[in-house]
Design an enzyme around this catalytic site. Structure first.
Site, PDB file in Angstrom:
ATOM      1  N   CYS A  42      22.865 -94.567 -16.373  1.00 42.65           N
ATOM      2  CA  CYS A  42      21.897 -94.825 -15.322  1.00 42.65           C
ATOM      3  C   CYS A  42      22.404 -94.173 -14.028  1.00 42.65           C
ATOM      4  O   CYS A  42      22.654 -92.971 -14.007  1.00 42.65           O
ATOM      5  CB  CYS A  42      21.686 -96.333 -15.192  1.00 42.65           C
ATOM      6  N   ASP A 101      11.214 -90.916 -19.005  1.00 41.45           N
ATOM      7  CA  ASP A 101      11.931 -91.671 -17.979  1.00 41.45           C
ATOM      8  C   ASP A 101      11.357 -91.325 -16.607  1.00 41.45           C
ATOM      9  O   ASP A 101      11.477 -90.186 -16.153  1.00 41.45           O
ATOM     10  CB  ASP A 101      13.422 -91.315 -18.051  1.00 41.45           C
ATOM     11  N   HIS A 127      14.777 -95.648 -20.805  1.00 41.79           N
ATOM     12  CA  HIS A 127      15.831 -95.698 -19.797  1.00 41.79           C
ATOM     13  C   HIS A 127      16.661 -96.966 -20.013  1.00 41.79           C
ATOM     14  O   HIS A 127      16.129 -98.061 -20.134  1.00 41.79           O
ATOM     15  CB  HIS A 127      15.212 -95.725 -18.391  1.00 41.79           C
TER      16      HIS A 127
END
Length: 251
Positions: free
Chosen positions: A134, A189, A221
């Site tokens: 992330c 995403d 994601h």
């Protein structure tokens, strides 16, 4: 299977003390180091488990709390199973803390983490590897470009905002990178739309960086994080295979 020792440690930085988790094979012998950058939810049991898995594979792994300026771990109170759709207030607390970690601050900290690793008896001499998740994928890319002489390999998974049109976008460090890179992108995403994927690929190719960027079809994601609603087992195992393959090639 290699026996692993995990320890909570403190790392001095220019702005204070960053708490962190260190995992390594229990024999204490010097091993190649991996600096693991957290996702937005921070240092927690899930990331400790991931560090332990890398240590079982023969590496010394450091997971710093990159939000240390806002407190020691846990910076946020999180449920055991994280579902932001059910608990939207989670991101109300996290987003301002993420935004406060500017690239300048993050890279100042990265230098401290790398110096600390270089002085540890559990770490072999030479450059390290990076992996990030992330927001950590962004930190991985920035660190590879900011400290090229210290980084042999860098990976990022379900990263967001890797190649924006802002002047501090991570992809702009591509020309400094000497490491081999791997990115496993989440499918559809919103934080990394197709135009950013293309921009990142173009920047790395133009800079002559050894790299591979892949979109994991069907993986959302956050697909590597088993304690969240985004977990995707197939994508997670693909991530482990790609990451361990990168480490074997570069160490």
């Amino acid at each position: 299977m290699t026996s692993v020792q995990g320890t909570d440690v403190d790392i001095p930085t220019e702005d204070g003390i960053a708490d962190a988790y260190l995992a390594h094979p229990a024999d204490g012998a010097p091993r190649p180091a991996v600096l693991l950058f957290q996702d937005a939810f921070g240092l927690r049991p899930q990331l400790r488990s991931m560090a332990d898995r890398l240590a079982e594979a023969g590496y010394t792994v450091l997971v710093p709390n990159v939000f240390y300026r806002h407190g020691r771990t846990p910076v946020f109170e999180l449920p055991e199973f994280i579902d932001p759709a059910a608990r939207p207030e989670i991101f109300e607390k996290i987003v301002p803390v993420m935004q406060a970690l500017t690239p300048e601050l993050a890279m100042r900290d990265a230098g401290a983490y790398l110096r600390w690793l270089a002085e540890r008896p559990e770490v072999a001499e030479g450059p390290v590897a990076l992996t990030g998740y992330c927001m950590g994928a962004r930190l991985s890319l920035l660190t590879a470009g900011t400290y090229p002489d210290r980084v042999a390999a860098a990976a990022g998974f379900h990263g967001g905002r890797l190649a924006t049109d802002t002047p501090d976008s991570p992809h702009l460090v591509a020309g400094n990178i000497t490491a081999e890179l791997y990115f496993g992108h989440a499918d559809n995403d919103h934080s990394l739309p197709p135009e950013q994927i293309e921009r990142l690929e173009a920047a790395l190719t133009e800079a002559g960086v050894r790299h591979r960027c892949e979109v994991y079809e069907g993986a959302p994601h956050g697909f590597t994080q088993a304690d969240t609603a985004s977990y995707h087992p197939e994508g997670d195992e693909r991530h482990w295979a790609a990451l361990l393959d990168l480490l074997k090639r570069t160490f």
